[in-house]
Write an enzyme that holds these catalytic residues in place. Structure first.
Site, PDB file in Angstrom:
ATOM      1  N   ASP A   1      -6.684  -0.132  -2.262  1.00 47.13           N
ATOM      2  CA  ASP A   1      -5.482   0.099  -1.455  1.00 47.13           C
ATOM      3  C   ASP A   1      -4.818  -1.254  -1.189  1.00 47.13           C
ATOM      4  OD1 ASP A   1      -3.423   1.237  -0.041  1.00 47.13           O
ATOM      5  OD2 ASP A   1      -4.678   2.407   1.306  1.00 47.13           O
TER       6      ASP A   1
HETATM    7  C1  BGC Z   1      -1.292   3.001   1.701  1.00 42.99           C
HETATM    8  C2  BGC Z   1      -1.488   3.763   0.406  1.00 42.99           C
HETATM    9  C3  BGC Z   1      -0.304   3.550  -0.490  1.00 42.99           C
HETATM   10  C4  BGC Z   1      -0.123   2.067  -0.726  1.00 42.99           C
HETATM   11  C5  BGC Z   1       1.023   1.731  -1.666  1.00 42.99           C
HETATM   12  C6  BGC Z   1      -0.919   1.554   1.454  1.00 42.99           C
HETATM   13  O1  BGC Z   1      -0.568   0.899   2.615  1.00 42.99           O
HETATM   14  O2  BGC Z   1      -2.469   3.084   2.466  1.00 42.99           O
HETATM   15  O3  BGC Z   1      -1.659   5.120   0.686  1.00 42.99           O
HETATM   16  O4  BGC Z   1      -0.496   4.226  -1.701  1.00 42.99           O
HETATM   17  O5  BGC Z   1       0.128   1.445   0.525  1.00 42.99           O
HETATM   18  O6  BGC Z   1       2.239   2.022  -1.117  1.00 42.99           O
END
Ligand code: BGC
Length: 719
Positions: A268
């Site tokens: 993530d």
């Molecule tokens: C979130 C994810 C997301 C990623 C990219 C993160 O902050 O937890 O769910 O896919 O950002 O945008």
């Protein structure tokens, strides 16, 4: 089951990837493991050009649009030593331009097929916008509505969430043997137990027993993987003390060895660097060692892999074969996507945005997902002449809020407002749109002024709830009542004596106890998306019968949270007979609205219920059949739910567990025979040795309209 990850096309793609891998330098290999966002353009001068030339970029996130992605791709391919197209990724969660209801709303349709259709439409638009990979579906079980990300998933139940997980993967990736045109790679997130964050506080620790982890939180991931999900995202949180992004047990032992996952894992955003803040890694190099070593293949986002993997390799802390394994899985998917043959998208493809077909689907979905919680008979509206419409979501800003969070590059100006929907559906009615309601504090005078004006109409429709930014990532809340003075507003409207139809639009279950008995009708519309107003008008006028059923318990008060229907049996269940029972002194033990609950304008009757047998071998299957009759005055859809309880087992079992469901449309007066199958394997649970077992013994089974309905119960035995 055949899916893209075990298709002949996958095998061929892997062979090509292997050939290419052998030609790559170490820098190029690590580059394939590195994803970049916009910052690659905004940071140092021309940093991107050097990175492109050296092959240090494998993927981009949140860079969108056919023209833009084509330009970046061509720039990249023209200067790389070894041309390897980048894969463009983004969060396509409930639509790209056309916005569909949020995933939590979609789950309330109890129609996984609807999610397949919505995600297929979203994939088509996103593909036209240059994307090949979505960071979705989110399949985190969420039992705590304080957690804002509850809106991104499919609710509190593992069985239901697993069905929707597989359906979403099918929608995004398509059902052919390669994702191809108009489809995206799916990404199961957030692995794992992100929804178990203590206190509902985002990014917080998850302390779950291994039994619960395997039984409750992991099966939706397994279901998505079995449906062919190509990628997985590692979560921010720690699980029992080990951050998910550096968790070898989760990422390697379970995901790859037990579940047979063959795709790649992306961290993530920033989660690898956060291992330092977790106090789990000393510095960036240590963080890379721990994340990559645990099984993360691709870094979201930046240079930490590019900067640190070479020295870790030199020091013998990382093996070349592990790097090759990660690169191979990424290149294989790039081949499978056809990226090497066609790295660009057709700019004319973007005319699919907001196409009639997608708008019709959004309208249908918005109506299928809303849940009717109360109705004293006022709905559907009949011959209504004067309507007062008020509440913060009726203002122009409501156009954004009705879309919900995580709606990518949706266009709020395209949202059909509740007012527009009603005017189109009931052109003869006078609709007085009363301004002044807000999400924040309103004075008594302001509230009274709205109420006095509303009292001049025959019916009041109040649209209350949350702003779109109040749920979603970092949208944790400690108070689940309507924010600001909205509750006072609803009560003042009720005090006028005119019937109040309250529409609640929110990303999470809110506490509605103070006014649920005062309003004439209560309709939880969630965040319906682009066609919000039309979907809602379809329901209010009875053009469509409400058929949504809750997939999360709606608490009576926030103090009950976490509250979920399938909790383990206690030795002191609440019977109300004496003091020393598992209950609260100051509020009911039951939620305000239980899992599975939802009203309709019509009524359904279950009859001639039969079980194929009352004994079943531990590898057998029971068939439960019944006749469902629409006994009311409207056409509608019934949601038949099958619950089971294991009466005696070697671990305490939930009081009830959903094991099957079927949604079926029935014209008024019509009947249909329904058969639900209950394979013995679905009765398996995780024992104290972490093995899935079906233990022989006595079980109860209920065919129900919601999780509290015990009118039709049967015993059976597993032998
Ligand atoms: C979130 C994810 C997301 C990623 C990219 C993160 O902050 O937890 O769910 O896919 O950002 O945008």
């Amino acid at each position: 089951m055949e899916n893209i990850m075990n298709s002949p096309a996958y095998k061929a793609a892997r062979e090509k990837a292997q050939e290419l891998l052998e030609k790559l330098t170490l820098t190029e290999k690590i580059g394939q493991l590195s994803q970049f966002g916009n910052s690659i353009y905004s940071s140092e001068e021309k940093k991107y050009e050097d990175h492109f030339r050296e092959g240090k970029v494998g993927s981009f996130l949140t860079l969108r649009g056919a023209e833009r992605t084509n330009k970046i791709q061509s720039n990249l391919l023209s200067i790389q030593r070894t041309p390897i197209p980048a894969i463009f990724a983004d969060d396509v969660i409930h639509g790209y331009r056309t916005t569909f209801p949020t995933p939590i709303a979609q789950s309330c349709s109890w129609d996984p097929e609807l999610t397949t259709r919505c995600d297929a439409a979203a994939a088509k638009e996103a593909y036209a916008g240059g994307l090949k990979w979505t960071f979705g579906p989110m399949v985190d079980i969420a039992r705590d509505p304080r957690w804002g990300r509850i809106m991104e998933g499919f609710g509190e139940d593992t069985y239901l969430c697993s069905q929707f997980a597989a359906a979403a993967v099918k929608g995004f990736q398509g059902e052919g043997d390669a994702p191809g045109k108009d489809h995206l790679l799916a990404c199961m997130k957030h692995y794992a137990a992100y929804g178990a964050c203590v206190g509902g506080r985002d990014y917080n620790t998850a302390d779950v027993s291994l039994e619960t982890l395997h039984e409750v939180y992991l099966p939706p991931f397994k279901a998505g993987i079995d449906a062919g999900a190509a990628t997985v995202m590692s979560a921010f949180n720690d699980v029992n003390g080990v951050p998910a992004t550096a968790n070898h047990y989760l990422l390697s032992d379970v995901l790859r060895s037990q579940f047979g996952f063959k795709g790649f894992v992306v961290s993530d955003a920033g989660a690898v660097g956060e291992l330092i803040a977790h106090g789990f890694a000393a510095d960036p190099k240590d963080a890379v060692l721990k994340a990559f070593g645990a099984g993360v293949d691709m870094l979201m986002a930046g240079d930490m892999f590019n900067d640190n993997i070479p020295s870790l390799l030199e020091e013998g802390k990382i093996a070349m074969e592990d790097i090759d394994r990660s690169v191979l899985s990424i290149l294989t998917l790039k081949y499978l996507l056809g990226l090497f043959d066609e790295p660009y998208v057709d700019p004319d493809g973007e005319n699919v945005f907001f196409c009639a077909e997608h708008l019709a689907l959004a309208r249908e979905a918005g109506a299928q997902c809303a849940v009717l919680l109360e109705n004293n008979g006022i709905l559907p509206l009949k011959n209504v002449k004067n309507i007062a419409l008020t509440g913060p979501l009726t203002h122009p800003c409501g156009q954004a809020h009705l879309l919900g969070g995580w709606c990518g590059i949706a266009d709020p100006s395209r949202t059909v407002t509740i007012e527009d929907g009603l005017r189109a559906a009931i052109p003869d009615a006078n609709i007085d749109v009363i301004p002044g309601a807000t999400f924040v504090h309103m004075s008594k005078e302001e509230i009274d002024a709205i109420a006095v004006r509303a009292a001049g109409s025959d019916v009041i429709i109040a649209v209350v709830g949350e702003e779109n930014g109040m749920a979603g990532e970092a949208g944790s809340k400690a108070d689940l009542n309507l924010c600001g003075s909205q509750e006072e507003l609803v009560l003042a409207l009720c005090a006028t004596g005119k019937p109040v139809i309250c529409l609640v639009s929110a990303g999470r279950p809110l506490v509605l106890s103070k006014f649920k008995d005062k309003v004439a009708a209560l309709l939880n519309i969630w965040q319906p998306g682009t066609e919000a107003g039309n979907s809602v008008a379809d329901l209010l006028t009875g053009r469509v019968d409400p058929s949504g059923h809750l997939t999360t318990s709606f608490p009576y008060t926030v103090g009950q949270v976490p509250i979920y229907y399938n909790h383990p049996s206690t030795g002191r269940p609440a019977t109300g007979r004496w003091r020393f029972e598992s209950k609260y002194m100051d509020c009911p033990i039951a939620p305000l609205y239980p899992f599975g609950y939802g009203m309709s304008y019509t009524s359904f009757e279950y009859s001639d219920i039969s079980l194929s047998s009352d004994v079943m071998p531990a590898d057998g299957e029971l068939k439960v059949s019944l006749t469902v009759t629409n006994t009311g005055n409207y056409d509608g859809a019934a949601v038949v739910q099958l619950y089971v309880r294991d009466l005696v087992a070697s671990r305490v079992r939930p009081v009830k567990e959903l094991k099957g469901f079927k949604k079926l449309f029935l014209a008024k007066g019509a009947s249909s025979r329904v058969e639900l199958s209950l394979p013995a394997a679905s009765l398996a649970f995780v024992n104290s040795d972490l093995e899935w077992v079906v233990e022989p013994g006595q079980f109860m089974l209920w065919v129900s309209e919601d999780s509290t309905d015990e009118r039709y119960g049967f015993d059976f035995e597993v032998i």
